[in-house]
Design a protein around this motif. Structure first.
Motif, PDB file in Angstrom:
ATOM      1  N   VAL A   1       0.861  -1.177   0.000  1.00  0.00           N
ATOM      2  CA  VAL A   1       0.000   0.000   0.000  1.00  0.00           C
ATOM      3  C   VAL A   1       0.901   1.231   0.000  1.00  0.00           C
ATOM      4  N   PRO A   2       0.902   2.033  -1.074  1.00  0.00           N
ATOM      5  CA  PRO A   2       1.778   3.211  -1.108  1.00  0.00           C
ATOM      6  C   PRO A   2       1.349   4.262  -0.091  1.00  0.00           C
ATOM      7  N   SER A   3       2.330   4.894   0.531  1.00  0.00           N
ATOM      8  CA  SER A   3       2.050   5.935   1.519  1.00  0.00           C
ATOM      9  C   SER A   3       2.066   7.304   0.845  1.00  0.00           C
ATOM     10  N   ARG A   4       1.009   8.084   1.027  1.00  0.00           N
ATOM     11  CA  ARG A   4       0.976   9.431   0.469  1.00  0.00           C
ATOM     12  C   ARG A   4       1.852  10.377   1.279  1.00  0.00           C
ATOM     13  N   THR A   5       1.877  10.163   2.590  1.00  0.00           N
ATOM     14  CA  THR A   5       2.587  11.098   3.469  1.00  0.00           C
ATOM     15  C   THR A   5       4.069  10.769   3.645  1.00  0.00           C
ATOM     16  N   VAL A  51     -15.585  -9.870  -9.883  1.00  0.00           N
ATOM     17  CA  VAL A  51     -16.343  -9.582 -11.111  1.00  0.00           C
ATOM     18  C   VAL A  51     -17.593  -8.773 -10.820  1.00  0.00           C
ATOM     19  N   MET A  52     -18.004  -8.705  -9.549  1.00  0.00           N
ATOM     20  CA  MET A  52     -19.192  -7.933  -9.202  1.00  0.00           C
ATOM     21  C   MET A  52     -18.871  -6.436  -9.194  1.00  0.00           C
ATOM     22  N   THR A  53     -17.761  -6.051  -8.548  1.00  0.00           N
ATOM     23  CA  THR A  53     -17.389  -4.631  -8.460  1.00  0.00           C
ATOM     24  C   THR A  53     -16.353  -4.232  -9.502  1.00  0.00           C
ATOM     25  N   ASP A  54     -15.886  -5.217 -10.283  1.00  0.00           N
ATOM     26  CA  ASP A  54     -14.844  -4.994 -11.287  1.00  0.00           C
ATOM     27  C   ASP A  54     -13.549  -4.506 -10.646  1.00  0.00           C
ATOM     28  N   ALA A  55     -13.205  -5.093  -9.505  1.00  0.00           N
ATOM     29  CA  ALA A  55     -11.938  -4.784  -8.828  1.00  0.00           C
ATOM     30  C   ALA A  55     -10.932  -5.890  -9.139  1.00  0.00           C
ATOM     31  N   PRO A  56      -9.638  -5.573  -9.219  1.00  0.00           N
ATOM     32  CA  PRO A  56      -9.037  -4.247  -9.036  1.00  0.00           C
ATOM     33  C   PRO A  56      -9.307  -3.343 -10.231  1.00  0.00           C
ATOM     34  N   GLY A  57      -9.289  -2.028  -9.960  1.00  0.00           N
ATOM     35  CA  GLY A  57      -9.551  -1.057 -11.013  1.00  0.00           C
ATOM     36  C   GLY A  57      -8.381  -0.108 -11.192  1.00  0.00           C
ATOM     37  N   LEU A  58      -8.537   0.805 -12.128  1.00  0.00           N
ATOM     38  CA  LEU A  58      -7.491   1.784 -12.408  1.00  0.00           C
ATOM     39  C   LEU A  58      -7.586   2.957 -11.439  1.00  0.00           C
ATOM     40  N   ALA A  59      -6.449   3.567 -11.130  1.00  0.00           N
ATOM     41  CA  ALA A  59      -6.412   4.805 -10.349  1.00  0.00           C
ATOM     42  C   ALA A  59      -6.215   5.971 -11.305  1.00  0.00           C
ATOM     43  N   ASP A  60      -6.877   7.094 -11.007  1.00  0.00           N
ATOM     44  CA  ASP A  60      -6.712   8.230 -11.925  1.00  0.00           C
ATOM     45  C   ASP A  60      -5.366   8.914 -11.680  1.00  0.00           C
ATOM     46  N   ASN A  61      -4.999   9.777 -12.605  1.00  0.00           N
ATOM     47  CA  ASN A  61      -3.678  10.405 -12.566  1.00  0.00           C
ATOM     48  C   ASN A  61      -3.475  11.260 -11.318  1.00  0.00           C
ATOM     49  N   LYS A  62      -4.537  11.889 -10.833  1.00  0.00           N
ATOM     50  CA  LYS A  62      -4.411  12.708  -9.633  1.00  0.00           C
ATOM     51  C   LYS A  62      -4.023  11.850  -8.428  1.00  0.00           C
ATOM     52  N   LEU A  67      -2.506   8.962  -8.487  1.00  0.00           N
ATOM     53  CA  LEU A  67      -1.144   8.463  -8.683  1.00  0.00           C
ATOM     54  C   LEU A  67      -0.112   9.534  -8.348  1.00  0.00           C
ATOM     55  N   ARG A  68      -0.388  10.784  -8.755  1.00  0.00           N
ATOM     56  CA  ARG A  68       0.559  11.870  -8.435  1.00  0.00           C
ATOM     57  C   ARG A  68       0.669  12.073  -6.932  1.00  0.00           C
ATOM     58  N   GLU A  69      -0.469  12.017  -6.228  1.00  0.00           N
ATOM     59  CA  GLU A  69      -0.446  12.188  -4.766  1.00  0.00           C
ATOM     60  C   GLU A  69       0.379  11.101  -4.085  1.00  0.00           C
ATOM     61  N   LEU A  70       0.391   9.918  -4.708  1.00  0.00           N
ATOM     62  CA  LEU A  70       1.130   8.786  -4.139  1.00  0.00           C
ATOM     63  C   LEU A  70       2.549   8.685  -4.694  1.00  0.00           C
ATOM     64  N   ASN A  71       2.920   9.640  -5.529  1.00  0.00           N
ATOM     65  CA  ASN A  71       4.256   9.651  -6.131  1.00  0.00           C
ATOM     66  C   ASN A  71       4.534   8.387  -6.925  1.00  0.00           C
TER      67      ASN A  71
END
Length: 590
Positions: free
Chosen positions: A180-184, A563-574, A576-580
């Motif tokens: 799990v990437p750390s934002r802080t 397959v019910m929630t379609d996870a795992p899914g994509l993360a948006d660019n914002k 990803l940037r917050e998580l470096n």
């Protein structure tokens, strides 16, 4: 306000006014009288609407399967001719007085019928509908009873229910961590726990004395019928108890659980050393209901001029073993070919066999393509050792010991199931005296359980001869399934450092990865040990399910997807940037 669940109404409620909520299981129109089978989590009850209640009769005429209703009515006895002995509510019915449609429903993607076969991909996509099926409801209700029973036992025996962190540090548990990437903390990662192992040991150092937790755990590994990326563990740790005492109290817990939930008396659990289990059954979790055993014939095969056999027989790391199947001579050549393909999954290069047609006729009474490679006196000795009789078949495994054990161990189970040899319903077992280490494919030693397991020897003896060291570890096995595994833990820093050195973990690496544990062991860590059960596997066995996916409310597929929630899914660019984090671009196809 509901007065009763649908499936709980009996003749004791005759003439009572009741209010029910639930789903329409089935609707039938019998000549102006409408019958609705109303369903909720407790079962089904029949409701009758006649034209006397015109408004509500018309509503009953409009409803379809899976509509959500509120119904008020009076309980009355069915006539003798209409009693349904297959239903708990089969002696009564509800005379409907009022019907409110709380929600309509589209036509379900499959029938909620235990006799209808539905593909698992469809069931998982519409899991919220699949869980309405009585079969699935019963499995989850039993799971709830299991956890309630375990919590009650733990509480009554002085164990404290304590939660441990979900966001933690990566640990070497034998599988990949979910990171799990750390934002802080730029560039740093948490890991989801593969087990609460280190934290529960620290709780013992803290003086909690007896701990338990029904904990979520995570492993990023290839999946099978009994594996999920997230699973539930019944985690137990205690101080000042030795291995025999830990086994005794957890055995008592499982015995009580089976008696309370299934009314099954498991009896006492026999103990079997790991070496004996591997020698006799080729598995450290043998199914003792199957009366088939492996027999070593290495000494005989060393004298055979047949490289397939004498090579492994003369190899210190090889094994030649035989598996006699009583009455198995009727197994066809086509079935033998199927078994040959089956053992190849485990690395076996083939499957030799001998059929015993007439033992009194000597070698002439045997049938096999390998007989021409073997001297008659060796065959005679082998038949005597295996105590064969007319109508038997003997299968052989010859290769590295690990391959022979895996292949013949799995074949033993498959043949036992195919030939109807399983005897009894339940066969519990403790497997004990595990080796401390095993050799991996690179020739390095790795922990058979985990590196915090206590050896049954001194640190000096451990480092001098690690390959021969045994651990104070124990696995509970039931019907060939490992229910749980545990050990006495290392509680002294010098022993823990010795284990790390054997594993090739330097003092610097040990301090970096496990410094907090090594420090804690210096501050009066008590002797302690524990055990962890796989709740999903336990419930799977108790319900007779074929996969743990059938006893988990919202499981993942074999590819670790939902397959019910379609996870795992994509993360948006914002995000990803917050998580470096920057995603690597896939190379374009030429």
């Amino acid at each position: 306000m509901r007065t009763h669940y649908c499936g709980t109404i009996t003749s004791a409620q005759i003439d009572e006014e009741v209010t029910l909520y639930g789903w329409v299981d089935r609707r039938r129109d019998h000549g102006g009288v409408i019958f609705l089978d109303m369903r909720d989590r407790e079962g089904i009850v029949q409701v009758v609407f006649d034209p006397d209640t015109e408004e509500h009769f018309q509503r009953a005429d409009r409803v379809r399967s899976e509509y959500v209703l509120e119904i008020k009515g009076r309980v009355r006895a069915r006539s003798d001719a209409t009693i349904n002995p297959n239903m708990l509510t089969g002696e009564i019915e509800i005379l409907g007085k009022k019907l409110e449609i709380l929600n309509s429903a589209a036509t379900p993607p499959f029938q909620l019928d235990q006799h209808i076969e539905v593909g698992e991909d469809v069931r998982l996509k519409y899991r919220y509908i699949d869980l309405r099926r009585p079969e699935m409801l019963e499995k989850l209700k039993l799971r709830s009873r299991v956890t309630s029973s375990i919590r009650r036992f733990m509480d009554e025996n002085g164990f404290l229910d304590i939660e441990t962190p979900i966001l933690t540090k990566a640990t070497p548990e034998g599988a990949r961590d979910y990171l799990v990437p750390s934002r802080t903390h730029e560039g740093k990662f948490f890991a989801l726990p593969q087990s609460p192992q280190l934290f529960k040991q620290l709780l013992m150092v803290s003086g909690m004395d007896r701990y338990y937790q029904i904990a979520k755990c995570f492993r990023d590994e290839d999946l099978r019928a009994d594996r999920q990326p997230e699973f539930t563990q019944i985690d137990i740790e205690t101080s000042f108890m030795n291995d025999q005492q830990i086994m005794a109290i957890t055995e008592r817990m499982i015995q009580g659980l089976f008696k309370e939930v299934l009314d099954v008396d498991l009896g006492d659990f026999p103990h079997m050393p790991y070496a004996e289990a591997m020698s006799r059954f080729g598995s450290d979790k043998p199914d003792l209901r199957i009366p088939l055993e492996l027999v070593d014939v290495d000494d005989l095969m060393r004298q055979v001029d047949f490289k397939v056999f004498n090579g492994p027989a003369n190899d210190a790391k090889g094994r030649v073993a035989a598996l006699k199947v009583t009455g198995g001579a009727q197994i066809s050549r086509k079935q033998i070919d199927g078994y040959t393909k089956f053992v190849s999954i485990y690395g076996a290069k083939g499957l030799a066999w001998i059929k015993i047609n007439d033992i009194t006729a000597g070698i002439e009474g045997l049938q096999s393509p390998i007989l021409k490679f073997m001297p008659e006196d060796i065959i005679t000795q082998m038949m005597a050792r295996l105590a064969v009789t007319d109508g038997d078949i003997v299968f052989f495994g010859a290769d590295k010991t690990s391959i022979v054990n895996e292949a013949l161990g799995a074949l033993r189970v498959k043949v036992g199931e195919d030939q109807g040899l399983i005897k009894g319903d339940w066969a519990p077992l403790w497997v004990v005296d595990f080796p401390m280490f095993e050799e991996n494919s690179e020739g390095n030693l790795t922990s058979l359980h985990h590196p915090f397991t206590a050896p049954a020897c001194s640190p000096e003896a451990l480092e001098k001869n690690p390959e021969q060291a045994l651990s104070i570890a124990y696995d509970m096995v039931l019907n060939g399934t490992e229910l749980g595994g545990g050990s006495v833990r290392i509680h002294q820093a010098d022993m823990q450092q010795a284990v790390f050195r054997v594993l090739g973990i330097s003092d610097e690496e040990a301090q970096e990865k496990f410094g907090f544990l090594l420090d804690a062991l210096k501050y009066g860590a008590p002797p302690h040990g524990g055990l962890a059960f796989g709740l999903d596997r336990l419930v799977m066995l108790m319900t007779g399910a074929k996969s743990i996916r059938d006893v988990i409310a919202f499981p993942k597929t074999q590819s670790a997807a939902c397959v019910m929630t379609d996870a795992p899914g994509l993360a948006d660019n914002k995000q990803l940037r917050e998580l470096n984090i920057r995603l690597r671009e896939k190379p374009k196809a030429e």
